[in-house]
Design an enzyme around this catalytic site. Structure first.
Site, PDB file in Angstrom:
ATOM      1  N   LYS A   1       0.666  -1.162   0.025  1.00 28.02           N
ATOM      2  CA  LYS A   1       0.083   0.193  -0.120  1.00 28.02           C
ATOM      3  C   LYS A   1       0.830   1.152   0.048  1.00 28.02           C
ATOM      4  O   LYS A   1       2.062   1.461   0.664  1.00 28.02           O
ATOM      5  CB  LYS A   1      -0.806  -0.037   1.171  1.00 28.02           C
ATOM      6  CG  LYS A   1      -1.893   1.055   1.376  1.00 28.02           C
ATOM      7  CD  LYS A   1      -2.884   0.947   2.541  1.00 28.02           C
ATOM      8  CE  LYS A   1      -3.811   1.929   2.507  1.00 28.02           C
ATOM      9  NZ  LYS A   1      -4.833   1.942   3.915  1.00 28.02           N
TER      10      LYS A   1
ATOM     11  N   SER B   1      -9.646   1.813   3.029  1.00 28.76           N
ATOM     12  CA  SER B   1      -8.624   2.479   2.055  1.00 28.76           C
ATOM     13  C   SER B   1      -7.722   1.802   1.201  1.00 28.76           C
ATOM     14  O   SER B   1      -6.931   2.114   0.220  1.00 28.76           O
ATOM     15  CB  SER B   1      -8.136   3.524   2.994  1.00 28.76           C
ATOM     16  OG  SER B   1      -7.116   3.123   3.705  1.00 28.76           O
TER      17      SER B   1
ATOM     18  N   SER C   1      -9.704  -0.640   7.191  1.00 26.17           N
ATOM     19  CA  SER C   1      -8.963  -0.240   5.854  1.00 26.17           C
ATOM     20  C   SER C   1      -8.603  -1.535   5.388  1.00 26.17           C
ATOM     21  O   SER C   1      -8.488  -1.304   3.759  1.00 26.17           O
ATOM     22  CB  SER C   1      -8.085   0.982   5.840  1.00 26.17           C
ATOM     23  OG  SER C   1      -8.764   1.926   5.829  1.00 26.17           O
TER      24      SER C   1
END
Lengths: 501, 497, 92
Positions: B87, B162, B186
């Site tokens: 990420k 996210s 997330s």
């Protein structure tokens, strides 16, 4: 409590003192070296102290220990759990745009709270200064400008200092006079030196803000006082300024002023500082730190001897007068020099007097007026050259009558210039008193021969004797004992007048 | 090139083939890069690819062939040659790390996050940096300066957020394992929306060093994979104290045993709790509720007992969570000012307040909203009303959750109360978007581990089920997942191939 | 309730430049969200519950051992530099 000197109960002065923990080897929240001085800009930095994304603060355990020591000496309470807070404000020298500090509004979070310091050496009277809190925090970086600040179009930032550990000490407004402030700061400097946690002589190692108010008038903050010595000056100036305004019926505004150390006045801060809202909240990257009473005891036990105890020991063990002991301990380096010197020469009182009168007198004459309450930078240069052996020999030479005090002071200057031992200097310039009468007699005779006229004058005018004495001293390179020369000259004069020559 | 069935291998299967030399890592990585090249224009899972991935792959091939003098240490590397998606809020040395923000569009970290360093040390190859909601603020991966990530299963739906890029990359076989971060769900939300596993570990079990802070006291690096064994492999490598970098990390290596081989395939003797306030909530979509009840029967068939409990303080969970997260965020994001790194302009002759305000106006709309709210709840006079209250509510919720976990082995919940929404459907109403985090934030508030398990599909839309356990009881979560995975077999697809 | 002026002040505190229409939109949204947060008011918990906080022994903190950063140029991400200095806007 009696009133002290110019103490005025209507005058209220509080201090906020920042001391860098210069004895630490690394910064407060990262492993960068703590010694940033003299380094190229931005070379003493790492991702953590530059506030790079994703980095986390790593608390230096030694910093807590040092702060706890200072808190204990200032008789603070140490909470069982201490917490760091974020103080949020934007400033280019602040890498994260918040400062990690401590804050007591929501809990007792700082390393020390509610301390007291007794000022007992105020000419026989005493008073209590309350310490509101003692906290640990990080130093910001430093701003510089191309040319003058007014002409420059931008600021230049050096983060080498960012993250260095600071202890902030906040007093209640318990001082009523500038001399009380001075005494307190001198005491603090001695404590810092004895604990060995901060060297106040280093540039920027101690900084002070003061707040001053008179009676019911508004409180004025003075910022930017960069040495302990200037605090008394700044506060004195500010009291005078406020009094003269009051005398003219002008209301005093609550404001922030800066100390201009070149002009030695306080000046209004350039822009009115806006009402800040720091949005304090607990630093989530540093857990609250649990300190047990056992931890506190262990810190206490590890602490070096403190000024108060040292004075007592000097009085009891070495039979020094209390005043002498206080002067020595007031400046740790002098006390250290004393203790080291008496290992070479065990006449403690003699060594102590030598340091307190002659050496200290010398230092005061050469003090450059800058620095802090304990020693100026030029003094520390001088002190670096004077070793205990030097002091011991000087005291010994004077006590044995081999040299007189005046000569000893001259030798001290040579010691400082050359680093040579006094005994070696004495030999090299043959400064041993010319106590050998025969050798001296030949010089006296030579002078009388050369200065026949002056000698004849001396028969009727005592002043002429001094002229002859000076000449003898010159020929002897100052080695002659003037008392002895004078008596020899007088003998000759009396002899001559008797013989009627 | 490597066949598409091989591209879908689990990491543990891939490692075995790499070690015996039946797969060349260079070929494997090249194939994956090619796959990304053909698919990612549509899905938008990656922000940046690692230029050195092939080089690193060649090094591993050399090791395996014995051409390099590593003395065979590769044999001990449990993730040898495994393509890892990271990420883009997790720092990678030398690889641009943007947080999907314009503010960091060209920021290149000087160091690897501890977790990245550990996974690389075990032989994983960072293949690229994945898309996300800017700074982790969102549940759909639509709030990205690099555009939204699309759900690989249903293109016009969101991938969740996210960590949407990481989940989409796994589901589309554009990586074998992935790292995400989980502040309030997330990792689990996109895992559920993309039909993969997403583990939010116990707070502190994985070092946060290098994870770019959004809400420090809540967030963790999370692990994402297509199989339970892969999760276990990753956890073994990534977990452990990092007190030299992170004072909030915990040393728990000894207490976590991850021996899946010897694990039971059943759940006999297990007691699970469901939470009435969530199951009965009208915010929970019908298909999600149905899937949840189906999962409930599944675990009962495996021998577990499930009971319903009530946790009244959950009513305050979202208010507490968002107050704390926004407060911390407003402070964490203050450092992005254009002075030391990131988006900037010439400072000459610009007044400093204007300079900062101008630079910082380049945050995206959701980030600005949260910074403003965080600034408000911390400002003088409001601290006691919002931040302090939120922390007290958090303590209360934590206590109640831990009490439930004293009586039950795990808490069982839907991961997301809704099906993956259409792109654009939710972002205009911030508060409504916050509400969908109700099932996930409670694990972050309590600091306990939680795992989203891919469970079912409804009209082609993935639905996950979530378990939360006691602190450091990750092994239990893996065991539950393993039992379900074994029992459900091919009923759940975890990748598109 | 928060007004536009208060939101303008928040934007200043956070140093985020905002146009008027942005301010108006945020005012509306902030009010909606704060109204939701206000449910914390009804939570009647006094001092019997401590705010949640992690804690550690002070002895677990880092040793005072200096290690200078050497893994690259710390200024490599700074674009406004002059010599070894970083250029920043002038204060005041």
């Amino acid at each position: 409590m009696t009133s002290i000197g110019n103490s005025d109960a209507r005058v209220r002065i509080g201090l906020e003192i920042h001391c860098q923990l210069t004895a630490l080897r690394s910064k407060l929240f990262c492993t960068c070296p703590a010694d940033y001085r003299g380094k190229e800009p931005n070379t003493n930095v790492c991702p953590v102290c530059l506030g790079m994304p994703g980095t986390l603060p790593l608390l230096n355990r030694r910093a807590i220990e040092y702060a706890m020591m200072l808190a204990l000496v200032l008789n603070c309470k140490i909470p069982s759990r201490i917490t760091f807070y974020r103080k949020n404000y934007f400033y280019p020298d602040l890498p994260k745009n918040f400062q990690i500090t401590q804050y007591n509004a929501y809990e007792q979070a700082s390393v020390g709270v509610d301390g007291v310091v007794e000022l007992d050496d105020l000419d026989g009277s005493s008073k209590t200064i309350r310490i509101r809190r003692l906290q640990l925090e990080e130093d910001p970086g430093r701003l510089a400008y191309d040319g003058s600040i007014d002409r420059s179009n931008y600021a230049l930032v050096d983060y080498n200092r960012a993250g260095v550990a600071l202890v902030e000490i906040v007093s209640e407004p318990d001082f009523n006079a500038p001399n009380e402030v001075r005494l307190f700061l001198n005491r603090l400097a001695s404590i810092l030196e004895h604990l060995g946690i901060c060297n106040p002589a280093l540039e920027g190692a101690v900084r002070c803000d003061a707040n001053v108010s008179i009676g019911e008038q508004a409180r004025v903050e003075i910022k930017n006082i960069n040495s302990f010595k200037d605090v008394e000056r700044a506060v004195t100036f500010e009291i005078t300024r406020q009094r003269s305004l009051a005398a003219r019926g002008i209301e005093i505004r609550g404001e922030t002023r800066h100390w201009d150390d070149a002009r030695r006045i306080t000046v209004q801060a350039r822009a009115k500082e806006e009402e800040e809202d720091y949005r304090y909240f607990p630093e989530p990257d540093i857990p609250s730190i649990v300190i047990s009473s056992k931890d506190v005891e262990a810190i206490k036990a590890s602490m070096p001897e403190l000024p108060h105890a040292r004075v007592e020991r000097f009085v009891n063990v070495y039979s020094l007068s209390r005043d002498t002991a206080k002067i020595l301990v007031g400046e740790k380096h002098l006390a250290d020099l004393f203790e080291a010197s008496i290992k070479y020469y065990d006449n403690a009182r003699s060594v102590a007097n030598w340091i307190v009168t002659d050496l200290k007198g010398y230092l005061e004459r050469y003090d450059d007026g800058g620095g802090d309450g304990s020693s100026s930078s030029s003094n520390s240069v001088i002190l670096a050259k004077v070793t205990p052996k030097h002091i011991a020999e000087l005291a010994m030479l004077v006590d044995s009558g081999k040299i007189n005090r005046a000569t000893a002071r001259q030798i001290l200057q040579r010691v400082i210039a050359t680093g040579m031992l006094p005994s070696a200097i004495v030999q090299s310039i043959n400064v041993d008193m010319l106590s050998n009468k025969d050798e001296l007699a030949s010089i006296v005779d030579k002078v009388i021969e050369e200065e026949r006229k002056a000698f004849m004058d001396a028969l009727s005018n005592e002043k002429a004797l001094n002229y002859l004495l000076g000449k003898v001293m010159r020929y002897s390179n100052g080695r002659a004992d003037p008392k002895l020369v004078l008596s020899m000259l007088k003998e000759r004069v009396i002899g001559t007048s008797k013989t009627g020559q | 090139m490597v066949s598409s069935s091989k591209i879908a291998l689990s990491a543990y299967e891939l490692v075995e083939e790499v070690k015996v030399g039946s797969i060349s890592v260079e070929d494997y990585i090249a194939s994956m890069i090619e796959r990304i090249g053909s698919m990612d224009e549509r899905i938008n899972a990656y922000i940046t690819l690692n230029d050195h991935a092939l080089e690193e792959a060649r090094m591993i091939d050399k090791m395996v062939k014995g051409y390099s003098n590593d003395n065979g240490s590769y044999a001990t590397k449990s993730l040898l040659g495994v393509p890892l998606a990271v990420k883009d809020n997790i720092s990678t040395q030398g690889i641009r790390t943007t947080c999907a923000s314009r503010m960091l569009e060209d920021y290149v970290p000087l160091y690897d996050a501890t977790v990245v360093k550990r996974l690389k040390g075990a032989g994983a190859i960072v293949i690229g940096k994945t898309n996300m909601d800017e700074f982790g603020m969102g549940s759909t991966t639509e709030f990205s300066a690099f555009g939204a990530t699309h759900n690989p299963w249903v293109y016009e739906r969101v991938a969740g957020g996210s960590s949407g890029g990481s989940a989409a990359a796994l589901a589309a076989c554009m990586a074998s394992i992935a790292l995400g971060s989980d502040t309030g769900g997330s990792v689990r939300c996109p895992a559920s929306f993309c039909s993969i596993y997403g583990l939010k570990p116990t707070y502190g079990l994985l070092s946060r060093y290098g994870l770019i802070s959004y809400a420090n006291s809540l967030e963790c690096i999370g692990l994402m994979a297509r199989s339970v064994l892969d999760l276990a492999l990753m956890l073994k490598v990534a977990a452990g104290s990092d007190m030299q970098n992170d004072h909030t990390s915990i040393d728990a290596n000894s207490s976590i045993s991850l021996d899946l081989e010897s694990m039971n395939h059943d759940l006999k003797g297990m007691r699970f709790a469901t939470i009435r306030e969530i199951v009965e909530s009208e915010g929970t979509d019908e298909p999600v509720r149905d899937s949840m009840f189906d999962a409930l029967s599944s675990v009962e068939r495996l021998g577990a007992v499930v009971e319903e409990v009530s946790i009244p303080s959950l009513r305050y969970a979202l208010a507490s969570y968002y107050t704390i997260a926004m407060a911390e965020a407003s402070s964490n994001l203050a450092r992005y000012d254009g002075v030391r790194y990131g988006y900037t302009a010439q400072p000459d002759g610009v007044a400093w307040n204007e300079f900062y305000s101008k630079i910082r106006s380049n945050f995206g709309s959701e980030v600005k909203r949260r910074i403003m709210l965080g600034t408000y709840v911390l400002s003088s006079g409001y601290y006691g009303r919002y931040y302090m209250k939120a922390q007290k509510a958090r303590a209360l919720i934590r206590d109640e959750m831990l009490k439930v976990l004293n009586h039950y082995n795990a808490i069982m919940l839907p991961t997301m109360p809704i099906l993956p929404p259409r792109i654009g459907e939710r972002i205009s109403d911030p508060l409504r978007l916050y509400m969908v985090d109700i099932c996930t934030v409670i694990a972050n508030l309590a600091g306990i581990p939680a795992l989203s398990i891919p469970y079912s599909m409804y009209n082609g839309l993935p639905i996950g089920v979530q378990f939360m356990a006691r602190h450091l009881d990750e092994p239990l979560l893996l065991r539950i997942a393993y039992a379900l995975e074994s029992a459900r077999g091919d009923k759940v697809r975890r990748c598109m191939i | 309730m928060v007004g536009v002026e208060e939101v303008r002040h928040l934007a200043h505190l956070a140093r985020i430049g905002m146009k008027e229409e942005e301010l108006r939109l945020y005012t509306e949204q902030i009010n909606e969200i704060l109204t939701y947060f206000n449910m914390l008011d009804e939570l009647d918990i006094g001092n019997d519950i401590e705010p949640y906080r992690m804690s550690r022994e002070y002895k677990a903190m880092r040793d005072d051992i200096p290690v200078a950063f050497s893994a690259g140029n710390a200024l490599s991400n700074a674009k406004n530099v002059k010599g070894r200095f970083i250029k920043a806007p002038k204060m005041g």
